[in-house]
Scaffold this motif. Structure first.
Motif, PDB file in Angstrom:
ATOM      1  N   ASN A 183       0.701  -1.335  -0.090  1.00  0.00           N
ATOM      2  CA  ASN A 183      -0.243   0.009  -0.149  1.00  0.00           C
ATOM      3  C   ASN A 183       0.928   0.954   0.382  1.00  0.00           C
ATOM      4  O   ASN A 183       0.803   2.201  -0.721  1.00  0.00           O
ATOM      5  CB  ASN A 183      -0.854   0.123   0.840  1.00  0.00           C
ATOM      6  CG  ASN A 183      -0.084   0.045   2.608  1.00  0.00           C
ATOM      7  OD1 ASN A 183       0.906  -0.802   3.081  1.00  0.00           O
ATOM      8  ND2 ASN A 183      -0.689   0.596   3.348  1.00  0.00           N
ATOM      9  N   VAL A 184       1.749   1.259   0.514  1.00  0.00           N
ATOM     10  CA  VAL A 184       2.456   2.068   1.049  1.00  0.00           C
ATOM     11  C   VAL A 184       3.848   2.629  -0.160  1.00  0.00           C
ATOM     12  O   VAL A 184       3.931   3.410  -1.009  1.00  0.00           O
ATOM     13  CB  VAL A 184       3.650   1.833   1.632  1.00  0.00           C
ATOM     14  CG1 VAL A 184       5.002   3.677   1.460  1.00  0.00           C
ATOM     15  CG2 VAL A 184       3.121   2.097   2.922  1.00  0.00           C
ATOM     16  N   TRP A 213       2.418   1.885  -3.808  1.00  0.00           N
ATOM     17  CA  TRP A 213       1.511   2.507  -4.177  1.00  0.00           C
ATOM     18  C   TRP A 213       1.038   4.196  -4.408  1.00  0.00           C
ATOM     19  O   TRP A 213       0.375   4.955  -5.177  1.00  0.00           O
ATOM     20  CB  TRP A 213       0.172   2.154  -5.219  1.00  0.00           C
ATOM     21  CG  TRP A 213       0.327  -0.119  -5.485  1.00  0.00           C
ATOM     22  CD1 TRP A 213       0.840  -0.872  -4.977  1.00  0.00           C
ATOM     23  CD2 TRP A 213       1.321   0.250  -7.083  1.00  0.00           C
ATOM     24  NE1 TRP A 213       1.267  -1.541  -5.781  1.00  0.00           N
ATOM     25  CE2 TRP A 213       1.640  -1.256  -6.937  1.00  0.00           C
ATOM     26  CE3 TRP A 213       1.600   1.460  -8.212  1.00  0.00           C
ATOM     27  CZ2 TRP A 213       2.827  -1.311  -8.422  1.00  0.00           C
ATOM     28  CZ3 TRP A 213       1.594   0.711  -8.581  1.00  0.00           C
ATOM     29  CH2 TRP A 213       2.116  -0.265  -9.997  1.00  0.00           C
ATOM     30  N   GLU A 214       0.782   3.794  -3.026  1.00  0.00           N
ATOM     31  CA  GLU A 214       0.581   5.925  -3.094  1.00  0.00           C
ATOM     32  C   GLU A 214       2.382   6.438  -2.744  1.00  0.00           C
ATOM     33  O   GLU A 214       1.532   7.747  -3.676  1.00  0.00           O
ATOM     34  CB  GLU A 214       0.817   5.844  -1.102  1.00  0.00           C
ATOM     35  CG  GLU A 214      -0.547   5.209   0.334  1.00  0.00           C
ATOM     36  CD  GLU A 214      -0.620   4.582   0.998  1.00  0.00           C
ATOM     37  OE1 GLU A 214       0.326   5.459   1.814  1.00  0.00           O
ATOM     38  OE2 GLU A 214      -1.782   4.548   1.234  1.00  0.00           O
ATOM     39  N   THR A 215       3.643   5.324  -3.036  1.00  0.00           N
ATOM     40  CA  THR A 215       4.500   5.845  -3.000  1.00  0.00           C
ATOM     41  C   THR A 215       4.572   6.764  -4.942  1.00  0.00           C
ATOM     42  O   THR A 215       4.868   8.222  -5.202  1.00  0.00           O
ATOM     43  CB  THR A 215       5.718   6.075  -2.654  1.00  0.00           C
ATOM     44  OG1 THR A 215       5.819   5.698  -1.491  1.00  0.00           O
ATOM     45  CG2 THR A 215       6.982   6.651  -3.382  1.00  0.00           C
ATOM     46  N   CYS A 241       2.435   6.230  -7.551  1.00  0.00           N
ATOM     47  CA  CYS A 241       0.925   6.554  -7.567  1.00  0.00           C
ATOM     48  C   CYS A 241       0.309   7.799  -6.820  1.00  0.00           C
ATOM     49  O   CYS A 241      -0.949   7.598  -6.437  1.00  0.00           O
ATOM     50  CB  CYS A 241      -0.227   6.251  -8.280  1.00  0.00           C
ATOM     51  SG  CYS A 241       0.841   4.648  -9.700  1.00  0.00           S
ATOM     52  N   PRO A 242       1.127   8.982  -6.312  1.00  0.00           N
ATOM     53  CA  PRO A 242       0.292   9.944  -5.072  1.00  0.00           C
ATOM     54  C   PRO A 242      -0.628  10.401  -5.529  1.00  0.00           C
ATOM     55  O   PRO A 242      -1.374  11.115  -4.462  1.00  0.00           O
ATOM     56  CB  PRO A 242       1.243  10.622  -5.050  1.00  0.00           C
ATOM     57  CG  PRO A 242       2.557  10.673  -6.047  1.00  0.00           C
ATOM     58  CD  PRO A 242       2.255   9.810  -7.457  1.00  0.00           C
ATOM     59  N   SER A 276      -5.975   7.186  -7.143  1.00  0.00           N
ATOM     60  CA  SER A 276      -6.910   7.127  -6.391  1.00  0.00           C
ATOM     61  C   SER A 276      -6.994   5.334  -5.300  1.00  0.00           C
ATOM     62  O   SER A 276      -6.124   5.165  -6.302  1.00  0.00           O
ATOM     63  CB  SER A 276      -8.296   7.177  -6.734  1.00  0.00           C
ATOM     64  OG  SER A 276      -8.612   6.543  -7.958  1.00  0.00           O
ATOM     65  N   ALA A 277      -7.695   5.664  -4.359  1.00  0.00           N
ATOM     66  CA  ALA A 277      -7.202   3.883  -4.131  1.00  0.00           C
ATOM     67  C   ALA A 277      -7.562   3.369  -4.617  1.00  0.00           C
ATOM     68  O   ALA A 277      -7.166   1.903  -5.153  1.00  0.00           O
ATOM     69  CB  ALA A 277      -8.198   4.203  -2.905  1.00  0.00           C
ATOM     70  N   ARG A 292      -4.814   2.496  -7.620  1.00  0.00           N
ATOM     71  CA  ARG A 292      -3.363   1.969  -7.443  1.00  0.00           C
ATOM     72  C   ARG A 292      -3.866   0.590  -6.758  1.00  0.00           C
ATOM     73  O   ARG A 292      -2.806  -0.606  -6.825  1.00  0.00           O
ATOM     74  CB  ARG A 292      -3.276   2.738  -5.752  1.00  0.00           C
ATOM     75  CG  ARG A 292      -3.178   4.013  -6.120  1.00  0.00           C
ATOM     76  CD  ARG A 292      -2.808   4.572  -4.269  1.00  0.00           C
ATOM     77  NE  ARG A 292      -2.778   6.108  -4.608  1.00  0.00           N
ATOM     78  CZ  ARG A 292      -2.713   6.955  -3.356  1.00  0.00           C
ATOM     79  NH1 ARG A 292      -3.334   6.955  -2.340  1.00  0.00           N
ATOM     80  NH2 ARG A 292      -2.572   8.540  -3.850  1.00  0.00           N
ATOM     81  N   GLU A 293      -5.681   0.262  -6.445  1.00  0.00           N
ATOM     82  CA  GLU A 293      -5.398  -1.091  -6.638  1.00  0.00           C
ATOM     83  C   GLU A 293      -5.546  -2.491  -7.278  1.00  0.00           C
ATOM     84  O   GLU A 293      -5.292  -2.901  -7.306  1.00  0.00           O
ATOM     85  CB  GLU A 293      -6.821  -1.289  -5.537  1.00  0.00           C
ATOM     86  CG  GLU A 293      -7.054  -3.178  -5.722  1.00  0.00           C
ATOM     87  CD  GLU A 293      -6.194  -3.840  -4.842  1.00  0.00           C
ATOM     88  OE1 GLU A 293      -6.071  -4.931  -4.704  1.00  0.00           O
ATOM     89  OE2 GLU A 293      -5.553  -2.920  -3.744  1.00  0.00           O
TER      90      GLU A 293
END
Length: 220
Positions: free
Chosen positions: A55-56, A58-60, A62-63, A66-67, A70-71
């Motif tokens: 999760n970190v 894809w947050e990094t 693709c900042p 959307s969630a 990313r998923e």
């Protein structure tokens, strides 16, 4: 209660670097094809954060997405990684199989990884690691997504009271400290000396682990 050895997977046993670029390129090509990304694939960014929970990742990477995106990206990435493994494009590090064989004759061996279950299973099956590894644990099993908690879970489930944690990133060393295990850092592809400098031991070749385990007392 037993003494055990717990290994990280990526960058410790498995040369993730051999399949990472292709799988990540496929994922971001998919995003570009859907108008969700422009520019180069952020491979170097991923190399820097390799070992953190997904999760970190894809947050990094693709900042601004959307969630949900990313998923979807992570799912595409996982499929690409597994395909690369099944094609035989990955590899274990030199000396891993022989070292695991020798260590397993004295200690139970486990894996604690931030990788997803299906990905880990693909590696386990491709290289028949079940010959020596008693059980492979994924961060998927831990709500906190914290490797220290994953290692704690392994120790509780397997009645482990002491042993070694072997990995290449800060999360591995911190998991060892949190659980009062002796830490051995492997200074391979993704390792950063700033992260692993607090390990009890640092090795540059996987077989050196055997000599440490056999000749150094626990709790150094």
């Amino acid at each position: 209660m037993q003494t055990a050895i717990i290994f990280d997977m990526d960058g410790t046993l498995f040369q993730t670097d051999l399949i990472l670029e292709r799988a990540l390129e496929q994922t971001f090509e998919h995003l570009r094809g859907n108008g969700l990304w422009s520019g180069r694939t952020p491979i170097e960014t991923y190399r820097r954060i390799m070992g953190v929970p997904l999760n970190v990742v894809w947050e990094t990477l693709c900042p601004v997405h959307s969630a949900e995106i990313r998923e979807q990206s992570n799912q595409h990435f996982q499929v690409a990684l597994i395909n690369e493994i099944e094609k035989g494009n990955g590899a274990l590090y030199a000396g891993v199989e022989r070292t695991l064989q020798k260590l397993s004759e004295k200690y139970p061996l486990y894996i604690a990884s931030n990788g997803e279950t299906a990905y880990l299973q693909a590696i386990m099956e491709r290289y028949r690691l079940n010959r020596w590894i008693k059980k492979c644990y994924s961060i998927d099993q831990i709500e906190s997504k914290d490797k220290s908690h994953l290692v704690e879970h392994i120790m509780n489930e397997q009645s482990v009271h002491c042993g070694y944690m072997i990995g290449d990133r800060a999360s591995d060393i911190n998991a060892a400290i949190h659980n009062k295990l002796t830490s051995i850092a492997v200074n391979f592809d993704f390792a950063q000396l700033g992260e692993i400098r607090h390990a009890n031991f640092i090795v540059n070749q996987f077989p050196d682990i055997f000599n440490i385990v056999m000749h150094e007392p626990l709790g150094v």
